[in-house]
Design an enzyme around this catalytic site. Structure first.
Site, PDB file in Angstrom:
ATOM      1  N   HIS A   1       0.876  -1.181   0.000  1.00 14.78           N
ATOM      2  CA  HIS A   1       0.000   0.000   0.000  1.00 14.78           C
ATOM      3  C   HIS A   1       0.908   1.225   0.000  1.00 14.78           C
ATOM      4  O   HIS A   1       1.054   1.928   0.991  1.00 14.78           O
ATOM      5  CB  HIS A   1      -0.907  -0.041   1.242  1.00 14.78           C
TER       6      HIS A   1
ATOM      7  N   ASP B   1     -10.654  -3.300   1.597  1.00 12.29           N
ATOM      8  CA  ASP B   1      -9.918  -2.248   0.897  1.00 12.29           C
ATOM      9  C   ASP B   1     -10.363  -2.123  -0.562  1.00 12.29           C
ATOM     10  O   ASP B   1     -10.277  -1.046  -1.158  1.00 12.29           O
ATOM     11  CB  ASP B   1      -8.418  -2.528   0.958  1.00 12.29           C
TER      12      ASP B   1
END
Length: 478
Positions: free
Chosen positions: A225, A387
């Protein structure tokens, strides 16, 4: 005997319905006898339903080894023996009868609870090794029949526990074979409360827990990420920590969260705090959650906030008019053209199925990530798959506003069902109104292929950040 009459009646009803049925009597804790009994059918069996069980309730201090072995034998040895006697690769359906005693625990049933929790773990392991099979461990509440004697029924009534009627239980069982239940590897059917409530003093003031960031920063949910050259803690990890902490502190599932906000994200560039504190403050039927850090000078910095609503169960919902899973176009380029910045472990947006500003539909599929041994998730929430809903919001902004973007918060989170682990599902993104020149407000809904709503994020605020486009593309690794 009553049992024999019930068996004969059941066999007659199955035959009358047009099916062929055979009844075999064998001790399933005897591997040789079980293998011999099933040998003629081994190449034909494509489904296994394991419902054996024995009770020997007793406080753990008074438990005898023989009683524990008697409880373990039919559930664990029996399952292992039957599974070994069949061709595992031929099994298309595996359904295990577990119990809420294993999911929540129950007074006097430590051995029974352990045996049933092993069934849950076995189901997850079997599904991982046989992904094409439909595997479900059903954690049943108490039925109004079977092991539940009139005396036990009276005890349940005193505790306010509703028994599952036989007809309802049969319907719930058959529904597990429907397409919409394909992702239910471990599921609770019946009352979502323990059979025996532990004595728990309700918190009347704030409760704070702390967590070191060191172990998390090396996990793929963070290392994949990356914006530019720096990993960033995903907002869903903070949301999952809030949900899990409230569940563990209060003992009640969290299915709804309101007003989740990102005040100051955490960039893992060497300047990040060593630890975070999470403070839970009861406020009526809700729990206000604040995630903060404190620097060396004692200054407190807020990072995330949310309001959890324990015990609230969202009303069932569906989405109509969804496209087929194999339509549209491949979405792989979204991770290389500056739309999304996520690395391999988080690349779960697979296809763009419907490309319209009024309704963007994506196909998603991701093997779940559970950092911190599940500390950053709850009973109905896991951060990796969640996510993907925020990623879908960024895709909408890029496609229809032509800008890179980042999420700022979510007005309401409804957790209907856990998102599937490694199985396909759909994400629908629709504008919700209320945005401005720099901020879009979206409704993002994850649903099963049949339209059953799994998770819904309402009021997802996404801020346009054109200056990040180069960092998005530059931070991507294959």
């Amino acid at each position: 005997m009553t049992g024999a009459r019930e068996i004969r009646r059941t066999l007659a009803e199955i035959s009358a319905a047009g099916s062929t049925v055979e009844y075999l009597a064998v001790d399933i804790t005897d591997p040789a006898a079980t293998a011999a009994a099933l040998a003629p059918y081994k190449e034909r069996v494509t489904g296994l339903v394991h419902g054996a069980g024995v009770l020997a309730d007793q406080l753990i201090a008074n438990k005898k080894a023989s009683e524990i072995e008697r409880v373990f034998a039919p559930k664990l040895t029996g399952l292992r023996t039957v599974a070994a006697a069949l061709d595992a690769d031929r099994l298309r359906h595996v359904v295990l009868f577990s119990s809420v005693a294993g999911f929540f625990g129950n007074r006097g049933q430590s051995d029974y609870a352990m045996a049933n929790e092993v069934l849950n773990a076995w189901a997850s392991s079997f599904k991982k090794n046989h992904p094409a099979a439909r595997v479900t461990s059903l954690n049943w509440g108490a039925w109004d029949s079977g092991m539940v004697s009139p005396e036990i029924k009276a005890v349940f009534r005193e505790r306010g526990i509703v028994l599952i009627p036989v007809e309802t239980g049969a319907r719930l069982f058959t529904e597990q074979f429907a397409a919409g239940r394909a992702a239910d590897v471990v599921t609770v059917l019946g009352p979502t409360t323990p059979l025996s409530e532990p004595e728990r003093s309700a918190a009347t003031g704030p409760v704070t827990v702390e967590r070191e960031l060191g172990a998390l920063t090396g996990h793929p949910i963070v290392t994949d990420h990356v914006i530019g050259d720096a990993p960033v803690l995903p907002a869903v990890a903070a949301l999952g920590w809030a949900i899990g902490a409230v569940e563990r502190a209060g003992g009640t599932p969290v299915r709804q969260v309101r007003d989740f906000a990102v005040h100051k994200g955490i960039v893992v560039d060497g300047t990040q705090p060593d630890r975070l504190s999470l403070t839970m403050t009861p406020a009526g039927d809700t729990v206000q959650v604040a995630i903060r850090s404190t620097d060396d000078k004692g200054a407190v910095r807020p990072h995330y906030g949310a309001v959890a609503v324990p015990g609230t169960v969202p009303a069932a919902a569906t989405v109509a008019g969804l496209p087929a899973l194999d339509g549209g176009r491949d979405a792989g380029e979204l991770y290389t053209d500056g739309t999304l910045f996520h690395g391999p472990a988080l690349r779960g947006v697979r296809r763009i199925l419907a490309e319209d500003a009024a309704r963007l539909v994506l196909r998603a599929e991701l093997a779940e990530l559970r950092p911190g041994d599940g500390a950053f998730g709850g009973s109905h929430f896991a951060p990796g798959t969640a996510d993907l809903l925020l990623q879908a919001g960024l895709v909408w902004v890029k496609l229809f506003e032509d800008s890179a973007s980042l999420p700022l918060g979510v007005a309401s989170v409804d957790l209907h069902h856990p998102l599937p682990d490694g199985e396909p599902f759909l994400i629908v993104v629709e504008p919700a109104g209320g945005g401005d020149a720099s901020t879009s407000v979206l409704t993002v809904t994850a649903c099963a292929p049949d339209g059953t709503v799994l998770v819904r994020f309402d009021g997802v605020r996404v801020v346009s950040a054109p200056q990040l486009a180069a960092k998005f593309a530059g931070g991507v690794s294959g």
